[in-house]
Design an enzyme around this catalytic site. Structure first.
Site, PDB file in Angstrom:
ATOM      1  CG  ASP A  63      48.584  39.303  30.751  1.00  0.00           C
ATOM      2  OD1 ASP A  63      48.072  38.600  29.855  1.00  0.00           O
ATOM      3  OD2 ASP A  63      48.127  39.363  31.900  1.00  0.00           O
ATOM      4  CG  ASP A 132      47.963  37.787  43.292  1.00  0.00           C
ATOM      5  OD1 ASP A 132      47.131  37.956  42.363  1.00  0.00           O
ATOM      6  OD2 ASP A 132      49.190  37.809  43.108  1.00  0.00           O
ATOM      7  CG  HIS A 134      47.098  38.800  39.091  1.00  0.00           C
ATOM      8  ND1 HIS A 134      47.945  37.800  39.536  1.00  0.00           N
ATOM      9  CD2 HIS A 134      46.398  38.244  38.068  1.00  0.00           C
ATOM     10  CE1 HIS A 134      47.766  36.715  38.815  1.00  0.00           C
ATOM     11  NE2 HIS A 134      46.823  36.947  37.922  1.00  0.00           N
TER      12      HIS A 134
HETATM   13  C1  F6R Z   1      45.889  36.551  31.805  1.00  0.00           C
HETATM   14  C2  F6R Z   1      45.614  37.512  32.872  1.00  0.00           C
HETATM   15  C3  F6R Z   1      45.521  37.061  34.298  1.00  0.00           C
HETATM   16  C4  F6R Z   1      44.532  35.912  34.477  1.00  0.00           C
HETATM   17  C5  F6R Z   1      44.527  35.456  35.939  1.00  0.00           C
HETATM   18  C6  F6R Z   1      43.587  34.303  36.170  1.00  0.00           C
HETATM   19  O1  F6R Z   1      45.919  37.209  30.564  1.00  0.00           O
HETATM   20  O2  F6R Z   1      45.481  38.654  32.596  1.00  0.00           O
HETATM   21  O3  F6R Z   1      45.108  38.155  35.083  1.00  0.00           O
HETATM   22  O4  F6R Z   1      43.265  36.331  34.097  1.00  0.00           O
HETATM   23  O5  F6R Z   1      45.817  35.080  36.306  1.00  0.00           O
HETATM   24  O6  F6R Z   1      44.030  33.181  35.483  1.00  0.00           O
HETATM   25  P1  F6R Z   1      43.120  31.882  35.358  1.00  0.00           P
HETATM   26  O7  F6R Z   1      41.990  32.233  34.479  1.00  0.00           O
HETATM   27  O8  F6R Z   1      44.031  30.863  34.708  1.00  0.00           O
HETATM   28  O9  F6R Z   1      42.699  31.521  36.743  1.00  0.00           O
END
Ligand code: F6R
Length: 234
Positions: A63, A132, A134
């Site tokens: 992303d 959440d 994702h």
């Molecule tokens: C980033 C991504 C997101 C992160 C998620 C967790 O490329 O795909 O799904 O993996 O937001 O972020 P952190 O690791 O900062 O808690």
């Protein structure tokens, strides 16, 4: 789903890094799917310290924020060069990160899918998880069959990611993300989740019903998904 629980994030990361390294040694022209955020930073550090040969490796990032200049310190392009690419012998032309400044975003997204297919598909996808649920930036209610596209971040994700920016107002509202359908086509998935703030999302993803309310729960249907946890997230 295989759940690997270690006392600390570092220990869990070390096992995940050994798996990625074994894959790269076995298949020097592997296609990796990569994540950003705080979770994979230690994984990338560990991989850098292993002195692997990245010259034949192709990468596709999950992303990117829409509208940030690509040299913005919080763009995922900057993140990848800072935390991995500039430390290894990967070829720039083999790295792919969604273009958050594409003029025609839908056309860019179709092209991104085409490039993944032309590379032979993703062998191994690294994932984090949002509080959440994702994966990529497929927020709750994303279609479980979705492909690379534009998404609007939830307020919760913008609040979570405000720590990387000066304030929550600076966190972009829109992103390009690989879809859940795109992620599910990877031949292997490694999801890393550490810390107490991930406990609920992980419990729902691993033990809950498969639901678009927790996009990571779809990994229960993946033939080869491994989830790396520390004692807090577990
Ligand atoms: C980033 C991504 C997101 C992160 C998620 C967790 O490329 O795909 O799904 O993996 O937001 O972020 P952190 O690791 O900062 O808690």
């Amino acid at each position: 789903m295989e759940i690997i629980i270690q006392p600390t994030a570092l220990e869990a990361t070390a096992i995940a890094a050994r798996m990625v390294a074994a894959h790269l040694r076995e298949k020097p022209d592997a296609v990796l799917g990569l994540a950003t955020g705080s979770t994979p930073v230690s994984l990338y550090k560990e991989l850098i310290s292993m002195n692997l040969d990245w010259s034949g490796v192709t990468t596709f990032n999950l992303d990117e924020y829409i509208g940030l200049p690509c040299d913005h310190p919080q763009s995922y392009r900057s993140f990848m060069w800072e935390n991995l690419f500039r430390h290894v012998n990967i070829r720039r032309e083999n790295t792919h990160i969604p273009d958050g400044n594409a003029v025609d975003v839908p056309a860019f997204c179709r092209g991104y899918e085409d490039r993944i297919a032309a590379a032979g598909g993703i062998d191994l996808q690294v994932l984090g998880i949002g509080t959440d649920g994702h994966i990529g930036f497929n927020e709750p209610s994303s279609s479980l069959a979705s492909r690379t596209r534009i998404k609007t971040l939830t307020q919760r994700t913008r609040d979570d990611n405000a720590r990387f920016f000066g304030s929550v107002e600076e966190v972009p509202h829109h992103v390009i993300t690989m879809g859940i359908g795109t992620i599910m086509e990877a031949r292997q998935c490694l999801l890393l989740a550490f810390g107490e703030n991930k406990t609920r999302a992980i419990a729902e993803a691993v033990e809950g019903p498969i639901t678009a309310s927790n996009p990571a729960s779809i990994l229960q249907m993946h033939p080869s998904a491994r989830v790396f946890l520390d004692s807090e997230s577990a």
